[in-house]
Design an enzyme around this catalytic site. Structure first.
Site, PDB file in Angstrom:
ATOM      1  N   HIS A  37      -3.889  10.681  -7.600  1.00  0.00           N
ATOM      2  CA  HIS A  37      -2.430  11.210  -7.661  1.00  0.00           C
ATOM      3  C   HIS A  37      -2.156  11.865  -6.574  1.00  0.00           C
ATOM      4  O   HIS A  37      -1.080  12.543  -6.290  1.00  0.00           O
ATOM      5  CB  HIS A  37      -2.390  12.307  -8.791  1.00  0.00           C
ATOM      6  CG  HIS A  37      -2.341  11.713 -10.218  1.00  0.00           C
ATOM      7  ND1 HIS A  37      -2.235  12.321 -11.190  1.00  0.00           N
ATOM      8  CD2 HIS A  37      -2.854  10.292 -10.655  1.00  0.00           C
ATOM      9  CE1 HIS A  37      -2.536  11.547 -12.233  1.00  0.00           C
ATOM     10  NE2 HIS A  37      -2.723  10.252 -11.888  1.00  0.00           N
TER      11      HIS A  37
ATOM     12  N   ASN B 142      -8.205  13.731 -17.209  1.00  0.00           N
ATOM     13  CA  ASN B 142      -7.338  13.985 -16.352  1.00  0.00           C
ATOM     14  C   ASN B 142      -7.687  15.754 -16.402  1.00  0.00           C
ATOM     15  O   ASN B 142      -8.308  16.280 -17.122  1.00  0.00           O
ATOM     16  CB  ASN B 142      -5.841  14.099 -16.484  1.00  0.00           C
ATOM     17  CG  ASN B 142      -5.192  13.069 -15.820  1.00  0.00           C
ATOM     18  OD1 ASN B 142      -5.621  12.469 -14.789  1.00  0.00           O
ATOM     19  ND2 ASN B 142      -4.099  12.123 -16.351  1.00  0.00           N
TER      20      ASN B 142
ATOM     21  N   TYR C  13       2.924  10.494  -7.710  1.00  0.00           N
ATOM     22  CA  TYR C  13       2.541  11.646  -7.967  1.00  0.00           C
ATOM     23  C   TYR C  13       3.000  12.702  -6.549  1.00  0.00           C
ATOM     24  O   TYR C  13       3.077  13.911  -6.456  1.00  0.00           O
ATOM     25  CB  TYR C  13       1.258  11.980  -8.320  1.00  0.00           C
ATOM     26  CG  TYR C  13       1.404  11.845  -9.786  1.00  0.00           C
ATOM     27  CD1 TYR C  13       1.330  12.758 -10.790  1.00  0.00           C
ATOM     28  CD2 TYR C  13       1.009  10.371 -10.420  1.00  0.00           C
ATOM     29  CE1 TYR C  13       1.393  12.546 -12.242  1.00  0.00           C
ATOM     30  CE2 TYR C  13       0.935  10.209 -11.885  1.00  0.00           C
ATOM     31  CZ  TYR C  13       1.091  11.277 -12.611  1.00  0.00           C
ATOM     32  OH  TYR C  13       0.952  10.905 -14.037  1.00  0.00           O
TER      33      TYR C  13
ATOM     34  N   CYS D 165      -8.032   5.872 -12.667  1.00  0.00           N
ATOM     35  CA  CYS D 165      -6.703   6.166 -13.162  1.00  0.00           C
ATOM     36  C   CYS D 165      -5.710   5.037 -13.294  1.00  0.00           C
ATOM     37  O   CYS D 165      -6.019   4.142 -12.250  1.00  0.00           O
ATOM     38  CB  CYS D 165      -6.177   7.255 -12.027  1.00  0.00           C
ATOM     39  SG  CYS D 165      -4.430   7.406 -12.044  1.00  0.00           S
ATOM     40  N   ASP D 166      -4.810   5.046 -14.031  1.00  0.00           N
ATOM     41  CA  ASP D 166      -3.981   3.756 -14.156  1.00  0.00           C
ATOM     42  C   ASP D 166      -2.978   3.855 -13.186  1.00  0.00           C
ATOM     43  O   ASP D 166      -2.056   2.787 -13.308  1.00  0.00           O
ATOM     44  CB  ASP D 166      -3.694   3.631 -15.468  1.00  0.00           C
ATOM     45  CG  ASP D 166      -2.639   4.497 -16.120  1.00  0.00           C
ATOM     46  OD1 ASP D 166      -2.565   5.691 -15.561  1.00  0.00           O
ATOM     47  OD2 ASP D 166      -1.915   4.583 -16.865  1.00  0.00           O
TER      48      ASP D 166
ATOM     49  N   ARG E 159      -0.941  21.412 -22.522  1.00  0.00           N
ATOM     50  CA  ARG E 159      -0.288  20.620 -21.411  1.00  0.00           C
ATOM     51  C   ARG E 159       1.252  21.352 -21.435  1.00  0.00           C
ATOM     52  O   ARG E 159       1.619  21.670 -20.095  1.00  0.00           O
ATOM     53  CB  ARG E 159       0.066  19.253 -21.887  1.00  0.00           C
ATOM     54  CG  ARG E 159       0.838  18.712 -20.560  1.00  0.00           C
ATOM     55  CD  ARG E 159       0.715  17.067 -21.129  1.00  0.00           C
ATOM     56  NE  ARG E 159       1.802  16.433 -20.194  1.00  0.00           N
ATOM     57  CZ  ARG E 159       1.868  15.078 -19.916  1.00  0.00           C
ATOM     58  NH1 ARG E 159       1.262  14.362 -20.928  1.00  0.00           N
ATOM     59  NH2 ARG E 159       2.510  14.573 -19.149  1.00  0.00           N
TER      60      ARG E 159
ATOM     61  N   ARG F  62       7.719  17.624 -20.131  1.00  0.00           N
ATOM     62  CA  ARG F  62       7.150  16.120 -20.497  1.00  0.00           C
ATOM     63  C   ARG F  62       6.386  16.459 -21.754  1.00  0.00           C
ATOM     64  O   ARG F  62       6.292  15.644 -22.339  1.00  0.00           O
ATOM     65  CB  ARG F  62       6.425  15.532 -19.149  1.00  0.00           C
ATOM     66  CG  ARG F  62       5.807  14.340 -19.249  1.00  0.00           C
ATOM     67  CD  ARG F  62       6.726  13.375 -19.576  1.00  0.00           C
ATOM     68  NE  ARG F  62       6.346  12.115 -20.055  1.00  0.00           N
ATOM     69  CZ  ARG F  62       6.574  11.184 -20.863  1.00  0.00           C
ATOM     70  NH1 ARG F  62       7.849  11.031 -21.010  1.00  0.00           N
ATOM     71  NH2 ARG F  62       5.793  10.040 -21.078  1.00  0.00           N
TER      72      ARG F  62
HETATM   73  C1  G6P Z   1       0.057   8.088 -15.768  1.00  0.00           C
HETATM   74  C2  G6P Z   1      -0.950   8.819 -15.189  1.00  0.00           C
HETATM   75  C3  G6P Z   1      -1.874   9.710 -15.872  1.00  0.00           C
HETATM   76  C4  G6P Z   1      -1.265  10.589 -16.787  1.00  0.00           C
HETATM   77  C5  G6P Z   1      -0.046   9.918 -17.361  1.00  0.00           C
HETATM   78  C6  G6P Z   1       0.929  10.928 -18.190  1.00  0.00           C
HETATM   79  O1  G6P Z   1      -0.673   7.119 -16.576  1.00  0.00           O
HETATM   80  O2  G6P Z   1      -1.843   7.996 -14.579  1.00  0.00           O
HETATM   81  O3  G6P Z   1      -2.934  10.251 -15.079  1.00  0.00           O
HETATM   82  O4  G6P Z   1      -1.901  11.346 -17.588  1.00  0.00           O
HETATM   83  O5  G6P Z   1       0.702   9.154 -16.556  1.00  0.00           O
HETATM   84  O6  G6P Z   1       2.029  10.182 -18.773  1.00  0.00           O
HETATM   85  P1  G6P Z   1       2.505  10.956 -20.072  1.00  0.00           P
HETATM   86  O7  G6P Z   1       3.491   9.867 -20.462  1.00  0.00           O
HETATM   87  O8  G6P Z   1       1.756  11.582 -21.018  1.00  0.00           O
HETATM   88  O9  G6P Z   1       3.748  11.731 -19.194  1.00  0.00           O
HETATM   89 MN    MN Z   2      -3.738   9.276 -13.689  1.00  0.00          MN
END
Ligand code: G6P
Ligand code: MN
Length: 451
Positions: free
Chosen positions: A202, A150, A268, A172-173, A95, A288
């Site tokens: 997103h 993802n 997003y 997706c949340d 990532r 991030r």
């Molecule tokens: C949200 C999105 C996810 C993503 C996450 C990243 O929950 O829906 O798709 O992976 O954010 O969060 P982070 O805290 O890992 O940056």
């Molecule tokens: Mn997501």
């Protein structure tokens, strides 16, 4: 439909999200009875670190649920009724590459958007298909995979192309997280909101936010014009996304709605509509992925260590909409509840001016045979065009993965709105091919052969 109690496997058992998901399962055992929870991961060491924390969470609620930790797919999936998938191919180390390589070229560096998301897609589609095949081989014939992996839009399109009949529901949340914030602003529980929404994962918009039949979007618009999609006290809205970068993301709903007030955008969209500001505020040496490795991941590993030493588990993980949502969806699949949720689903005419076979994100009723999308109708030209371009980028990426085609990968990168020129696309893609040499052998060969 199968009879409870269920066998549930979590693929990607070593994820930082696993304890939170299991906690959500434990508080809903009445609604979703479980006989066994199995953790499955190809990274045995990581999973073994997290497993004792998960076991503790289970035992605090139940002595009878069997708990299994394995790297053997046959053990993981035999007879399973549900599989929750949350794989992260390449883990946070990759990532970091997905985020930093584009940034070095002045382009948005993000986990699921822009070149980073495309790169992550190239890594994930085929392993996801492998997982589906393993579940198909060993699990209950009517088993459902509920998939958080993802980049979800690309993964969903890859699955649609390669395993069209698989019982996979891609979720997706982010929409529920946005609804949590809306609820906090409006002073109502998020479960009381009924929303209309259209788009891709997103990449979409809320068009109505009903509370008891009344549209609260006008009220939200007023609030957003000052605070973005956060309460006045941001920390109160959002324990899951309380890091400064997330607070900024929720605040960025404001500038987007200042320009386009009609609909409430998925956060997003900031990466596509205001890429320059995003790049300006990103630190190319600390993205991030670094924040997560130094924050969420470190905290959980440290807690696991402390629990091993002292037998006391510190408060080290968050239980929120992410865990609640996957359990809600699984309940509706298990008991044919027809609950209404925003999920990814093949369009089939729900959005009349997008392709019939596109994977879209819209409200759907979740039945035991899968999601039944709600008809959205025609979306405005502006949104349709943005969606078409993003869809084409993602579809070309899927084709590049399946065919090992360098040219299609380059087209996917070039078409993405975050990438200004074909030269940027090529420079980023070529650097990514080198960084992903363990993951993209076909593409690397095509690149070297000049195909
Ligand atoms: C949200 C999105 C996810 C993503 C996450 C990243 O929950 O829906 O798709 O992976 O954010 O969060 P982070 O805290 O890992 O940056
Ligand atoms: Mn997501």
């Amino acid at each position: 439909m199968f009879t409870p109690p269920f066998i549930l496997s979590i693929a990607g058992g070593g994820s930082t999200y696993t304890p939170g998901i299991v906690k959500s399962l434990m508080v809903r055992l009445q609604d979703f009875p479980l006989a066994e929870i199995r953790l499955y991961d190809i990274d045995e060491a990581r999973q073994n670190t997290i497993a004792p924390v998960v076991e503790k969470v289970i035992r605090d609620h139940s002595q009878s649920i069997k708990f299994t930790v394995t790297s053997d797919p046959e053990v993981a999936f035999s007879g399973a009724h549900f599989v929750f998938a949350q794989m992260r191919v390449g883990q946070y180390k990759m990532r970091e590459q997905d985020e930093k390589i584009p940034l070095r070229h002045g382009v948005v560096g993000q986990e699921t958007c822009g070149p980073g998301g495309l790169a992550y897609g190239l890594r994930t589609i085929l392993p996801m298909v492998e997982l589906i095949d393993l579940v198909d081989r060993y699990a209950h014939e009517k088993a459902w995979i509920v998939n958080y992996s993802n980049p979800a839009a690309i993964v969903a399109e890859g699955v649609r192309r390669l395993r069209p009949d698989a019982r996979v529901l891609n979720i997706c949340d982010m929409p529920v997280a946005a609804m949590r914030n809306m609820g906090a602003i409006l002073g109502v529980d998020r479960r009381r909101l009924e929303v209309d929404y259209f788009g891709l994962n997103h990449f979409g918009w809320f068009t109505r936010v009903l509370v008891d039949g009344e549209d609260k979007l006008p009220e939200l618009r007023k609030h957003i014009a000052t605070f973005g999609l956060l309460t006045e006290d941001a920390a109160k809205t959002d324990p899951q996304h309380s890091d400064p970068s997330w607070v900024k993301t929720w605040r960025n709903i404001k500038p987007i709605m200042d320009h386009f007030p009609e609909y409430l955008p998925n956060p997003y969209l900031q990466y596509y509509l205001m890429p320059n500001q995003i790049v300006e505020h990103q630190n190319p040496d600390y993205t991030r992925a670094n924040e997560v490795m130094d924050g969420r991941e470190k905290k959980l590993f440290a807690a696991a260590e402390e629990y091993k030493r002292t037998g006391i588990l510190p408060d080290a993980f968050h239980v929120g909409v992410h865990g609640e949502f996957i359990v809600d969806v699984a309940c509706s699949l298990a008991f044919n509840l027809h609950s209404r949720h925003l999920v990814m689903v093949e369009n089939r005419g729900a959005i009349t001016n997008l392709p019939y076979d596109a994977v879209v994100e819209v409200p759907a009723y979740i039945t035991s045979e899968g999601p039944e999308p709600i008809r959205v109708g025609q979306v405005p030209l502006f949104h349709q065009t943005l969606l078409q371009q993003q869809l084409a980028s993602e579809q070309l990426l899927v084709e590049a993965t399946i065919e090992g085609s360098y040219e299609k990968a380059l087209q996917a990168f070039t078409l993405n709105r975050t990438v200004p020129t074909m030269e940027h696309a090529k420079a980023i893609l070529d650097e990514m091919i080198e960084a992903n040499s363990d993951y993209w052998p076909a593409l690397q060969k095509a690149w070297q052969d000049g195909e």
